[in-house]
Scaffold this active site. Structure first.
Site, PDB file in Angstrom:
ATOM      1  N   HIS A  33       0.847  -1.212   0.000  1.00 44.62           N
ATOM      2  CA  HIS A  33       0.000   0.000   0.000  1.00 44.62           C
ATOM      3  C   HIS A  33       0.880   1.259   0.000  1.00 44.62           C
ATOM      4  CE1 HIS A  33      -2.719  -2.946   2.230  1.00 44.62           C
ATOM      5  NE2 HIS A  33      -3.492  -2.574   1.232  1.00 44.62           N
ATOM      6  N   GLU A 147      -0.775  -4.004  -9.070  1.00 43.70           N
ATOM      7  CA  GLU A 147      -0.882  -5.132 -10.012  1.00 43.70           C
ATOM      8  C   GLU A 147      -1.089  -6.447  -9.266  1.00 43.70           C
ATOM      9  OE1 GLU A 147       2.547  -5.172 -12.529  1.00 43.70           O
ATOM     10  OE2 GLU A 147       1.750  -3.590 -13.829  1.00 43.70           O
ATOM     11  N   SER A 185      -2.695  -8.096   3.123  1.00 47.09           N
ATOM     12  CA  SER A 185      -3.235  -7.978   4.485  1.00 47.09           C
ATOM     13  C   SER A 185      -3.585  -9.367   5.019  1.00 47.09           C
ATOM     14  CB  SER A 185      -4.476  -7.097   4.482  1.00 47.09           C
ATOM     15  OG  SER A 185      -4.176  -5.861   3.880  1.00 47.09           O
TER      16      SER A 185
HETATM   17  P1  AMP Z   1      -6.503  -3.790  -0.440  1.00 45.02           P
HETATM   18  O1  AMP Z   1      -6.337  -3.038   0.835  1.00 45.02           O
HETATM   19  O2  AMP Z   1      -6.089  -5.209  -0.366  1.00 45.02           O
HETATM   20  O3  AMP Z   1      -7.866  -3.574  -1.055  1.00 45.02           O
HETATM   21  O4  AMP Z   1      -5.485  -3.138  -1.463  1.00 45.02           O
HETATM   22  C1  AMP Z   1      -5.490  -1.764  -1.737  1.00 45.02           C
HETATM   23  C2  AMP Z   1      -4.592  -1.488  -2.914  1.00 45.02           C
HETATM   24  O5  AMP Z   1      -3.273  -1.912  -2.619  1.00 45.02           O
HETATM   25  C3  AMP Z   1      -5.023  -2.272  -4.169  1.00 45.02           C
HETATM   26  O6  AMP Z   1      -4.867  -1.436  -5.300  1.00 45.02           O
HETATM   27  C4  AMP Z   1      -4.063  -3.418  -4.181  1.00 45.02           C
HETATM   28  O7  AMP Z   1      -3.836  -3.963  -5.469  1.00 45.02           O
HETATM   29  C5  AMP Z   1      -2.802  -2.768  -3.650  1.00 45.02           C
HETATM   30  N1  AMP Z   1      -1.887  -3.773  -3.110  1.00 45.02           N
HETATM   31  C6  AMP Z   1      -2.178  -4.758  -2.233  1.00 45.02           C
HETATM   32  N2  AMP Z   1      -1.098  -5.534  -2.014  1.00 45.02           N
HETATM   33  C7  AMP Z   1      -0.101  -5.028  -2.790  1.00 45.02           C
HETATM   34  C8  AMP Z   1       1.269  -5.375  -3.021  1.00 45.02           C
HETATM   35  N3  AMP Z   1       1.829  -6.422  -2.418  1.00 45.02           N
HETATM   36  N4  AMP Z   1       1.995  -4.627  -3.870  1.00 45.02           N
HETATM   37  C9  AMP Z   1       1.430  -3.556  -4.508  1.00 45.02           C
HETATM   38  N5  AMP Z   1       0.158  -3.168  -4.323  1.00 45.02           N
HETATM   39  C10 AMP Z   1      -0.604  -3.883  -3.490  1.00 45.02           C
END
Ligand code: AMP
Length: 282
Positions: A33, A147, A185
């Site tokens: 994030h 991605e 997460s």
């Molecule tokens: P989430 O909180 O899981 O909904 O993720 C929020 C944003 O963070 C989304 O655009 C995800 O694709 C991005 N994201 C989650 N994990 C990663 C990671 N390991 N590397 C890059 N971006 C991430």
């Protein structure tokens, strides 16, 4: 100091005349994030991070209930980056009772009907709904997505196109642990031993990328499926190599562009990952 805002009208007052970079999240933040937040700040944008665990995108009640939340820790992490505003709405701000929303049912065919779309019925409907709503509230000029959720990124680009939204969508590379495990997460729910075992996702993708020049997709797929089935703790949902635009399965390694995507459950935790797989560098 970074400001935490819960109400839409208060947020909108602060954002007047700002060039906004937006990073939507569900909290339990990690370096993945942070890479999105840092990219927005680096571009000189007024950076808004939302933290909202969107119930409508969970097709599994237990997954929603067990989704980790640590608001204080998230705020402390964001204090150290270029984040300007943390937007932490309650459900009534996102989905007020009188809200009439577009229903995104098979709206992004064929992208929303395969892989995550097939295995998590209703998931992309919920994602499109919440992102549409968040874009409506925040009205950013730029929005940053990982991605890591490759198919989601494609759906969001299609959503912007469909609605003719003047928002530039920036896709950012997946941030990984030293051992290759994609940060997520949900990794918090894995034991130390499982975190090591979970590198099978990354290793499978690397194997696919390395073998693509000499092996056909089906042969690669068979070999990966065999690895997962040899361990009872794993349940492989899919491993597919697809056209990165249409998400249609590719059946020959003669193609120039391919992406491998994998989803599997380790114990009780569902994990996804993906990687570019091309035989010809372009
Ligand atoms: P989430 O909180 O899981 O909904 O993720 C929020 C944003 O963070 C989304 O655009 C995800 O694709 C991005 N994201 C989650 N994990 C990663 C990671 N390991 N590397 C890059 N971006 C991430």
């Amino acid at each position: 100091m970074v400001q935490v805002i819960k109400k839409n009208n208060q947020l909108q007052d602060v954002l007047i005349d700002k060039r906004v970079g937006f990073v939507p999240t569900m909290g339990a933040l990690h370096e993945g994030h942070m890479s999105l937040v840092e990219e927005s700040a680096k571009r000189g944008l007024f950076t808004v991070v939302s933290i909202f665990v969107n119930p409508t995108q969970f097709n599994n009640k237990e997954d929603f209930e067990l989704y980790p939340t640590h608001l204080e820790r998230d705020v402390a992490m964001l204090e150290k980056t270029g984040c300007d505003i943390i937007y932490t709405p309650q459900k009534d701000q996102i989905y007020p009772e009188d809200l009439v929303m577009e229903v995104y049912d098979h709206e992004f065919y064929p992208v929303d009907s395969v892989l995550e779309g097939k295995h998590r019925p209703g998931h992309f409907k919920g994602v499109a709904q919440v992102v549409h709503r968040l874009f409506e509230i925040v009205k950013p000029q730029y929005a940053f997505f990982g991605e890591k959720d490759y198919q989601q990124l494609a759906i969001i680009r299609l959503l912007c196109k469909k609605l003719s939204l003047p928002i530039e969508i920036i896709g950012m590379p997946t941030i990984r642990e030293k051992n290759g495990l994609a940060m997520s997460s949900r990794n918090e729910r894995l034991s130390e031993a499982q975190k090591e075992k979970a590198t099978l996702l990354y290793k499978s993708l690397c194997y696919a990328a390395e073998s693509f020049a000499t092996k056909q997709p089906q042969e690669i797929k068979d070999s990966i499926e065999k690895h997962f089935s040899s361990d009872d703790e794993w349940e492989l949902e899919y491993f597919e190599m697809v056209n990165p635009d249409t998400f249609e399965t590719i059946d020959s390694n003669a193609t120039k562009h391919a992406r491998a995507l994998v989803a599997a459950t380790l114990g009780k935790v569902r994990l996804i990952d993906n990687m570019k797989v091309t035989s010809h560098e372009v």
